[in-house]
Design an enzyme around this catalytic site. Structure first.
Site, PDB file in Angstrom:
ATOM      1  N   THR A 127       0.751  -1.717   0.351  1.00  0.00           N
ATOM      2  CA  THR A 127      -0.081   0.105   0.074  1.00  0.00           C
ATOM      3  C   THR A 127       1.183   1.256   0.037  1.00  0.00           C
ATOM      4  O   THR A 127       0.568   2.095   0.574  1.00  0.00           O
ATOM      5  CB  THR A 127      -0.762   0.346   1.141  1.00  0.00           C
ATOM      6  OG1 THR A 127      -0.213   0.340   2.646  1.00  0.00           O
ATOM      7  CG2 THR A 127      -2.269  -0.775   1.291  1.00  0.00           C
ATOM      8  N   GLU A 128       2.024   1.433  -0.092  1.00  0.00           N
ATOM      9  CA  GLU A 128       2.807   2.139  -0.370  1.00  0.00           C
ATOM     10  C   GLU A 128       2.038   3.998  -1.192  1.00  0.00           C
ATOM     11  O   GLU A 128       1.896   4.792  -0.412  1.00  0.00           O
ATOM     12  CB  GLU A 128       4.797   2.209  -1.091  1.00  0.00           C
ATOM     13  CG  GLU A 128       5.414   1.104  -0.102  1.00  0.00           C
ATOM     14  CD  GLU A 128       5.255  -0.455   0.358  1.00  0.00           C
ATOM     15  OE1 GLU A 128       5.852  -0.822   0.967  1.00  0.00           O
ATOM     16  OE2 GLU A 128       4.091  -0.455  -0.143  1.00  0.00           O
ATOM     17  N   ILE A 129       1.989   3.102  -2.509  1.00  0.00           N
ATOM     18  CA  ILE A 129       1.658   4.082  -2.755  1.00  0.00           C
ATOM     19  C   ILE A 129       0.472   5.090  -2.376  1.00  0.00           C
ATOM     20  O   ILE A 129       0.521   6.497  -2.473  1.00  0.00           O
ATOM     21  CB  ILE A 129       1.281   3.426  -4.018  1.00  0.00           C
ATOM     22  CG1 ILE A 129       0.745   5.254  -5.717  1.00  0.00           C
ATOM     23  CG2 ILE A 129      -0.044   3.028  -4.145  1.00  0.00           C
ATOM     24  CD1 ILE A 129       2.459   5.593  -6.026  1.00  0.00           C
TER      25      ILE A 129
END
Length: 251
Positions: A127-129
């Site tokens: 979920t970095e983005i």
């Protein structure tokens, strides 16, 4: 932080850092140290698992937000050391994913040679983005190697997470186990791999991971420099702060 048991040649590492096994400097260093020590031990394979319904929720974003640029500049090298120690560990590593494996926690699972996840126990994905940060060089290369190329853009650019059946179909995991059978199934995989010739396994694993090593040598330093600049930027820290606030409000 970590409970270590070695039985019948298999080392079992159970993470127990808070409720979510969130990755901070101390936890990264402690886990990396365990893997480094196990590399020189008599253990023939390693099973890595979490507690409750969380394998690892990834980076401790609250501490990251509070610590600011100075903390981030210390944390990113610690995160790299952790992934390096697990991903390049010469012995078989099996991730027994007992629950959610999110963002950096999903990357940690991808460091393993085999990933077994308990059915309907949680979700897995990067979920970095959504948090507003790019992948550090090694983290991205680990995911690139672990998942099918056709799904990499979907995973990295949408921040989607997947329940076990969808995760299996898309290649996030290798096997689904019933929750009560997760540990035994992971141990069975560990024993299956532990009987192999360790020198042959280690060399084959090194060759499989060679593209990662080569990419890091070519562009890892430049990538991490750019990544650090983005992570420590004031706009990014505000984005992270807002993301944490929204997430806590939902929970």
């Amino acid at each position: 932080m970590i409970d270590l048991k070695i039985s019948d040649g298999i080392a079992v590492l159970k993470m127990g850092h808070g409720k979510a096994n969130a990755l901070d400097i101390e936890f990264c260093d402690a886990l990396a140290k365990q893997f480094s020590q196990l590399a020189g031990s008599d253990a023939k394979a390693v099973v890595l698992t979490g507690q409750g319904r969380i394998f690892s929720a990834g980076v401790d974003l609250k501490r990251l937000s509070e610590g600011g640029p100075d903390y981030i500049r210390q944390f990113l090298p610690a995160l790299h050391r952790l992934y390096d120690a697990v991903f390049f560990h010469p012995k078989p590593v099996i991730a027994a994913i007992n629950g959610h494996a999110i963002a950096g926690g999903a990357v940690l699972a991808c460091c393993a040679d085999r990933r077994v996840m308990a059915r309907n126990s949680g979700r897995i994905g990067v979920t970095e983005i959504l948090v507003g940060v790019p992948f550090p060089a090694l983290a991205f290369e680990i995911v690139r190697l672990a998942v099918p190329p056709r799904y990499l853009p979907e995973f990295a650019l949408t921040g989607a997470t997947y329940e076990t059946d969808a995760a299996l179909q898309r290649g996030w995991i290798d096997e689904v186990a019933e929750p009560d059978d997760l540990f035994e199934d992971a141990l069975a995989v560990a024993h299956e791999l532990a009987v192999l010739s360790l020198p042959a396994f280690a060399q084959t694993k090194k060759q499989i991971r060679q593209p990662v090593s080569e990419r890091l040598q070519r562009s890892g330093e430049a990538t991490d420099k750019a990544v650090t600049e983005i992570w420590t930027a004031p706009a990014t820290l505000r984005f992270i702060h807002d993301y944490v606030a929204r997430t806590l409000k939902k929970s």
